[in-house]
Design a protein around this motif. Structure first.
Motif, PDB file in Angstrom:
ATOM      1  N   ARG A   1     -45.867  53.440  44.095  1.00  0.00           N
ATOM      2  CA  ARG A   1     -46.338  53.203  42.729  1.00  0.00           C
ATOM      3  C   ARG A   1     -46.012  51.765  42.340  1.00  0.00           C
ATOM      4  O   ARG A   1     -44.846  51.379  42.231  1.00  0.00           O
ATOM      5  CB  ARG A   1     -45.685  54.192  41.767  1.00  0.00           C
ATOM      6  CG  ARG A   1     -45.972  55.653  42.105  1.00  0.00           C
ATOM      7  CD  ARG A   1     -45.257  56.581  41.142  1.00  0.00           C
ATOM      8  NE  ARG A   1     -45.817  56.474  39.801  1.00  0.00           N
ATOM      9  CZ  ARG A   1     -45.250  57.023  38.726  1.00  0.00           C
ATOM     10  NH1 ARG A   1     -44.105  57.683  38.837  1.00  0.00           N
ATOM     11  NH2 ARG A   1     -45.816  56.881  37.545  1.00  0.00           N
TER      12      ARG A   1
ATOM     13  N   TYR B   1     -48.894  52.516  36.188  1.00  0.00           N
ATOM     14  CA  TYR B   1     -48.596  52.423  37.613  1.00  0.00           C
ATOM     15  C   TYR B   1     -49.883  52.535  38.427  1.00  0.00           C
ATOM     16  O   TYR B   1     -50.770  53.336  38.109  1.00  0.00           O
ATOM     17  CB  TYR B   1     -47.616  53.524  38.038  1.00  0.00           C
ATOM     18  CG  TYR B   1     -46.243  53.371  37.420  1.00  0.00           C
ATOM     19  CD1 TYR B   1     -45.286  52.572  38.026  1.00  0.00           C
ATOM     20  CD2 TYR B   1     -45.930  54.002  36.219  1.00  0.00           C
ATOM     21  CE1 TYR B   1     -44.030  52.420  37.458  1.00  0.00           C
ATOM     22  CE2 TYR B   1     -44.677  53.860  35.647  1.00  0.00           C
ATOM     23  CZ  TYR B   1     -43.732  53.062  36.272  1.00  0.00           C
ATOM     24  OH  TYR B   1     -42.494  52.904  35.703  1.00  0.00           O
TER      25      TYR B   1
ATOM     26  N   PRO C   1     -51.064  53.733  41.918  1.00  0.00           N
ATOM     27  CA  PRO C   1     -50.589  54.495  43.077  1.00  0.00           C
ATOM     28  C   PRO C   1     -51.314  54.070  44.361  1.00  0.00           C
ATOM     29  O   PRO C   1     -52.540  54.045  44.418  1.00  0.00           O
ATOM     30  CB  PRO C   1     -50.913  55.942  42.708  1.00  0.00           C
ATOM     31  CG  PRO C   1     -52.101  55.842  41.809  1.00  0.00           C
ATOM     32  CD  PRO C   1     -51.979  54.527  41.072  1.00  0.00           C
TER      33      PRO C   1
END
Length: 500
Positions: free
Chosen positions: A256, A277, A279
């Motif tokens: 992340r 975030y 990923p």
């Protein structure tokens, strides 16, 4: 978790979707056992019984791939002999073309562009199915024993009693129709069922081989009465649980990347300033490198068996690439690494991500926007791809390693029909599909304030009353589907009685 499974039947929409999916699965399995026109079903059935009596064939990876994409339809020459593989091949081809051709990439981002690409995919599917069906029909007419799945079938009888142009035309048309029907069923399962319909069909094809694999395992290790064999079976089940748990963990693993958005003041409101975030999956390429590697390595074996069936060098090369040779896994491991990086380089575009972040006012803390961000993402994904490629190589080689374990206590190696569930394409596809279905079911449950598989919701009386009202509304389509399944079941019982 047990309550979550029970709650799925309390939600009317979920219950209907599950029943619809089960009905479609029954139809798919019925199509596998409907013999194609012009084929002597008794010869194929006798040959399959002889192969089962021998303890399985020695085709290794070819049998595994045929089971995955046709569910045994190719070995039985059923209506779904080609399975879903032409559609999978066309989808992969369109994905690669969209990544390297700017016009297709632009089309995929436009409104209605995905629908256009889906149409192109279906046209390519028809072309691939016509070529594969025509080649298969011609080979069955001239020399069926040269096919890897029917080696030595001439000793049983003639697979095609009346070969000729009419047989090739009818056979090809029927098998292409079967592929298109299977593709339509997959679309209907996606729309009216749970999860991706195409992936579900592949998963059902894999699971369909489980009963025969368990019977073969019992015959190989337990029926002989060897204590070491029985203990090894217990170890195999424990090891299988460990492998599945590890595969789930690595499949869901991700890096992340923190994304910080700059603050903006518009009037009296402040926007941005929060942290999100990005990923990056550890196994970004998923199962594609394994499919590419096995497909490419299977091509020389098929060509050699048809063009140079008696050449010594051809036999040597075929034994190396047979799917049960250590050299096969060494070569395939190198190819898996190559295709892992190739797939990531084709599908993952760090420059585009960096540009989108820059336009939206987002940046990675400690990294300058623009080109430095693209380089950082590329470097990070390169390291993740290496770890993912190592994981794919280990998973791919596990079935071979498990098959050789009985040699440690003097038993014969296990057949690949048994060990295919310990790794390779089968395990990765099943884990991915089951996780996707669980996520969708959990989302539906949480939206209706039911308890999910892992997260907890609140069960309210209003939800119960609403679901009871939905359940009271009869679904005529579902009733018709159940009637169709009942008719097919009765026909199957009648055919079984007449056969005996």
């Amino acid at each position: 978790m047990i309550s979550a499974f029970a709650n799925t039947w309390k939600v009317a929409e979920l219950r209907e979707r599950i029943i619809y999916m089960l009905v479609m699965i029954v139809i798919v399995r019925l199509g596998v056992h409907i013999t194609l026109p012009g084929i002597d079903a008794s010869v194929v059935d006798q040959y399959m019984k002889e192969q089962a009596a021998k303890g399985g064939s020695d085709n290794g990876m070819l049998d595994t791939m045929a089971t995955i994409f046709s569910g045994g339809g190719l070995q039985q020459l059923g209506l779904f002999a080609l399975g879903i593989m032409p559609y999978i091949s066309a989808s992969i081809l369109m994905q690669l073309m969209s990544a390297v051709m700017p016009k297709l990439a632009k089309l995929s981002r436009e409104d209605g562009g995905r629908q256009k690409i889906n149409q192109y995919t279906r046209f390519i599917t028809i072309i691939i199915a016509l070529v594969q069906g025509g080649l298969l029909a011609n080979q069955l007419s001239t020399n069926p024993g040269s096919l890897p799945f029917f080696n030595g079938i001439e000793a049983v009888g003639a697979v095609v009693p009346n070969p000729g142009f009419s047989f090739i035309a009818i056979f090809t048309l029927t098998v292409v129709t079967g592929t298109l029907l299977l593709m339509w069923i997959g679309d209907q399962m996606t729309e009216n069922g749970i999860g991706n319909g195409t992936s579900m069909i592949i998963t059902v094809n894999i699971i369909s081989a489980l009963p025969a694999s368990l019977a073969l395992l019992w015959k190989s290790l337990i029926s002989g009465g060897t204590p070491a064999g029985a203990a090894f079976v217990v170890f195999l089940f424990a090891f299988l649980i460990f492998v599945i748990a590890a595969t789930i963990s690595i499949t869901q693993a991700q890096r992340r990347i923190a994304i910080q958005y700059a603050k903006r003041v518009v009037g009296r409101k402040q926007y941005g300033g929060q942290t999100q975030y990005l990923p990056l999956k550890l196994n970004y390429a998923n199962v594609m490198p394994i499919i590419f590697a096995t497909a490419i390595l299977g091509i020389p074996t098929v060509i050699i068996s048809q063009l140079f069936p008696t050449a010594s060098w051809g036999l040597t090369l075929s034994s190396i690439l047979a799917g049960n040779s250590p050299w096969f896994y060494v070569i395939a491991g190198v190819m898996i690494f190559f295709f892992s990086y190739f797939w990531v380089a084709t599908m993952f575009q760090p420059s585009e991500i960096a540009e989108n972040l820059k336009r939206s006012g987002g940046y990675i803390p400690g990294v300058r926007p623009g080109e430095p961000t693209a380089k950082f993402l590329d470097f990070t994904m390169t390291r993740l791809t290496f770890a993912g490629a190592v994981f794919l190589t280990i998973i791919f080689a596990l079935p071979f390693v498990v098959s050789q374990m009985p040699l440690l206590f003097g038993e014969n190696p296990l057949d690949q029909a048994i060990t295919q569930f310990f790794g390779g394409t089968s395990l990765l596809i099943m884990v991915g599909v089951i996780l996707d279905i669980m996520r969708q079911v959990e989302t539906q449950l949480l939206q209706r304030n039911y308890d999910g598989f892992l997260r907890q919701g609140k069960l309210k009386g209003a939800v119960d009353r609403r679901n009871k009202q939905l359940a009271a509304r009869s679904s005529n389509n579902m009733i018709y589907l159940l009637l169709v399944v009942a008719v097919f079941f009765l026909l199957g019982v009648v055919a079984l009685i007449l056969e005996n």
